[in-house]
Write a protein that holds these residues in place. Sequence first.
Motif, PDB file in Angstrom:
ATOM      1  N   ASN A  45       0.800  -1.233   0.000  1.00 52.64           N
ATOM      2  CA  ASN A  45       0.000   0.000   0.000  1.00 52.64           C
ATOM      3  C   ASN A  45       0.831   1.282   0.000  1.00 52.64           C
ATOM      4  N   ASN A  46       2.062   1.202  -0.493  1.00 58.32           N
ATOM      5  CA  ASN A  46       2.909   2.393  -0.653  1.00 58.32           C
ATOM      6  C   ASN A  46       2.760   2.853  -2.098  1.00 58.32           C
ATOM      7  N   PHE A  47       1.759   3.677  -2.351  1.00 55.54           N
ATOM      8  CA  PHE A  47       1.454   4.166  -3.695  1.00 55.54           C
ATOM      9  C   PHE A  47       2.423   5.248  -4.147  1.00 55.54           C
ATOM     10  N   PHE A  48       3.174   5.838  -3.199  1.00 52.24           N
ATOM     11  CA  PHE A  48       3.936   7.044  -3.499  1.00 52.24           C
ATOM     12  C   PHE A  48       5.449   6.853  -3.439  1.00 52.24           C
ATOM     13  N   GLY A  49       5.912   5.653  -3.196  1.00 50.86           N
ATOM     14  CA  GLY A  49       7.351   5.413  -3.170  1.00 50.86           C
ATOM     15  C   GLY A  49       8.064   6.130  -2.039  1.00 50.86           C
ATOM     16  N   ILE A  50       7.409   6.280  -0.894  1.00 54.02           N
ATOM     17  CA  ILE A  50       8.037   6.969   0.237  1.00 54.02           C
ATOM     18  C   ILE A  50       9.021   6.014   0.910  1.00 54.02           C
ATOM     19  N   LYS A  51      10.261   6.482   1.018  1.00 50.18           N
ATOM     20  CA  LYS A  51      11.301   5.650   1.625  1.00 50.18           C
ATOM     21  C   LYS A  51      11.209   5.666   3.149  1.00 50.18           C
ATOM     22  N   ALA A  52      11.730   4.624   3.754  1.00 48.84           N
ATOM     23  CA  ALA A  52      11.755   4.487   5.206  1.00 48.84           C
ATOM     24  C   ALA A  52      13.159   4.843   5.689  1.00 48.84           C
ATOM     25  N   ASN A  53      13.364   6.108   6.042  1.00 46.07           N
ATOM     26  CA  ASN A  53      14.683   6.507   6.542  1.00 46.07           C
ATOM     27  C   ASN A  53      14.840   6.055   7.990  1.00 46.07           C
ATOM     28  N   SER A  54      15.943   6.425   8.614  1.00 47.07           N
ATOM     29  CA  SER A  54      16.225   5.950   9.972  1.00 47.07           C
ATOM     30  C   SER A  54      15.220   6.470  11.001  1.00 47.07           C
ATOM     31  N   ALA A  55      14.537   7.565  10.706  1.00 49.25           N
ATOM     32  CA  ALA A  55      13.535   8.109  11.634  1.00 49.25           C
ATOM     33  C   ALA A  55      12.212   7.340  11.585  1.00 49.25           C
ATOM     34  N   TRP A  56      11.977   6.595  10.528  1.00 49.55           N
ATOM     35  CA  TRP A  56      10.720   5.865  10.356  1.00 49.55           C
ATOM     36  C   TRP A  56      10.628   4.720  11.363  1.00 49.55           C
ATOM     37  N   LYS A  59       6.282  -0.058   9.834  1.00 46.35           N
ATOM     38  CA  LYS A  59       6.590  -1.236   9.029  1.00 46.35           C
ATOM     39  C   LYS A  59       7.375  -0.806   7.786  1.00 46.35           C
ATOM     40  N   LYS A  60       8.321  -1.631   7.343  1.00 46.88           N
ATOM     41  CA  LYS A  60       9.092  -1.292   6.146  1.00 46.88           C
ATOM     42  C   LYS A  60       9.323  -2.533   5.297  1.00 46.88           C
ATOM     43  N   GLN A  61       9.747  -2.276   4.061  1.00 47.17           N
ATOM     44  CA  GLN A  61       9.988  -3.345   3.088  1.00 47.17           C
ATOM     45  C   GLN A  61      11.205  -2.986   2.241  1.00 47.17           C
ATOM     46  N   LEU A  62      11.957  -3.997   1.844  1.00 44.84           N
ATOM     47  CA  LEU A  62      13.147  -3.809   1.017  1.00 44.84           C
ATOM     48  C   LEU A  62      12.746  -4.031  -0.443  1.00 44.84           C
ATOM     49  N   LEU A  63      12.898  -2.988  -1.265  1.00 44.37           N
ATOM     50  CA  LEU A  63      12.475  -3.043  -2.662  1.00 44.37           C
ATOM     51  C   LEU A  63      13.582  -2.564  -3.596  1.00 44.37           C
ATOM     52  N   VAL A  64      13.496  -2.985  -4.832  1.00 42.15           N
ATOM     53  CA  VAL A  64      14.404  -2.488  -5.866  1.00 42.15           C
ATOM     54  C   VAL A  64      13.954  -1.090  -6.267  1.00 42.15           C
ATOM     55  N   LYS A 100      20.690   1.066  -9.892  1.00 44.73           N
ATOM     56  CA  LYS A 100      19.652   0.080  -9.575  1.00 44.73           C
ATOM     57  C   LYS A 100      20.107  -0.543  -8.259  1.00 44.73           C
ATOM     58  N   ALA A 101      19.279  -0.375  -7.228  1.00 44.98           N
ATOM     59  CA  ALA A 101      19.677  -0.808  -5.892  1.00 44.98           C
ATOM     60  C   ALA A 101      18.451  -1.227  -5.095  1.00 44.98           C
ATOM     61  N   LYS A 102      18.701  -1.817  -3.959  1.00 44.69           N
ATOM     62  CA  LYS A 102      17.630  -2.121  -3.015  1.00 44.69           C
ATOM     63  C   LYS A 102      17.685  -1.090  -1.891  1.00 44.69           C
ATOM     64  N   ASP A 103      16.504  -0.640  -1.488  1.00 45.45           N
ATOM     65  CA  ASP A 103      16.415   0.325  -0.400  1.00 45.45           C
ATOM     66  C   ASP A 103      15.138   0.061   0.392  1.00 45.45           C
ATOM     67  N   TRP A 104      15.088   0.653   1.583  1.00 42.92           N
ATOM     68  CA  TRP A 104      13.938   0.463   2.467  1.00 42.92           C
ATOM     69  C   TRP A 104      12.850   1.481   2.146  1.00 42.92           C
ATOM     70  N   PHE A 105      11.629   0.987   2.032  1.00 45.11           N
ATOM     71  CA  PHE A 105      10.452   1.806   1.772  1.00 45.11           C
ATOM     72  C   PHE A 105       9.424   1.552   2.865  1.00 45.11           C
ATOM     73  N   ARG A 106       8.595   2.548   3.101  1.00 48.78           N
ATOM     74  CA  ARG A 106       7.537   2.390   4.087  1.00 48.78           C
ATOM     75  C   ARG A 106       6.515   1.368   3.590  1.00 48.78           C
ATOM     76  N   ALA A 107       5.878   0.687   4.536  1.00 50.08           N
ATOM     77  CA  ALA A 107       4.846  -0.297   4.230  1.00 50.08           C
ATOM     78  C   ALA A 107       3.642  -0.010   5.136  1.00 50.08           C
ATOM     79  N   ALA A 116      -2.885   8.453   4.345  1.00 48.67           N
ATOM     80  CA  ALA A 116      -2.762   9.361   5.485  1.00 48.67           C
ATOM     81  C   ALA A 116      -1.294   9.694   5.752  1.00 48.67           C
ATOM     82  N   ASP A 117      -0.423   8.701   5.678  1.00 51.47           N
ATOM     83  CA  ASP A 117       0.997   8.957   5.901  1.00 51.47           C
ATOM     84  C   ASP A 117       1.563   9.849   4.793  1.00 51.47           C
TER      85      ASP A 117
END
Length: 166
Positions: A45-56, A59-64, A100-107, A116-117
């Motif tokens: 349900n992350n429609f906007f590609g918002i990343k999960a930085n260290s302050a988040w 829930k998070k997910q690792l995506l390409v 092209k990398a993997k990074d943490w995104f909000r979930a 809402a987020d």
Amino acid sequence: MEKSTFFKLYYPGAVLCERETGKPALATLAQAAVESSWGETAPENNFFGIKANSAWKGKKQLLVTHEVFADNDRSKHRFPEVILVTQFKDDNGKIKYRWKAKDWFRAYVTVAEGFADHGQFFHDNPRYAKVLQAKTPSGVCRSSSCSWLCHRTWLCKAMERCNERA
């Protein structure tokens, strides 16, 4: 997904976001349509590609992800995993690097939670102030304060389609 189905499924979440943040629902819905290919790519349900930085703290997910930088300095651009870095020239002839990398995104558990987020993300970031000052979807579309508006034409077209269904 059919555009009418997208509208029926996600418009209520966009309206909730508008009530909480003031960002016009049709602008949120249109941005969600553009960034998720009409709901085809919205993992967790992350429609906007918002990343999960260290302050988040949620829930998070690792995506390409695909990013473009002016350099290929791995000490500056930290990702859990780098898959590929390629050099290219942009339209102005400047050398850039496509990563092209993997990074943490909000979930998010629900679409409403994700919307809402997203609205709160706009509120918490001063760079989006002009967008929140806009009182209509077309005002958001004309705003140039956001990097995601580099696809402004797509956003405007999506808002027109959403507005037809409102």
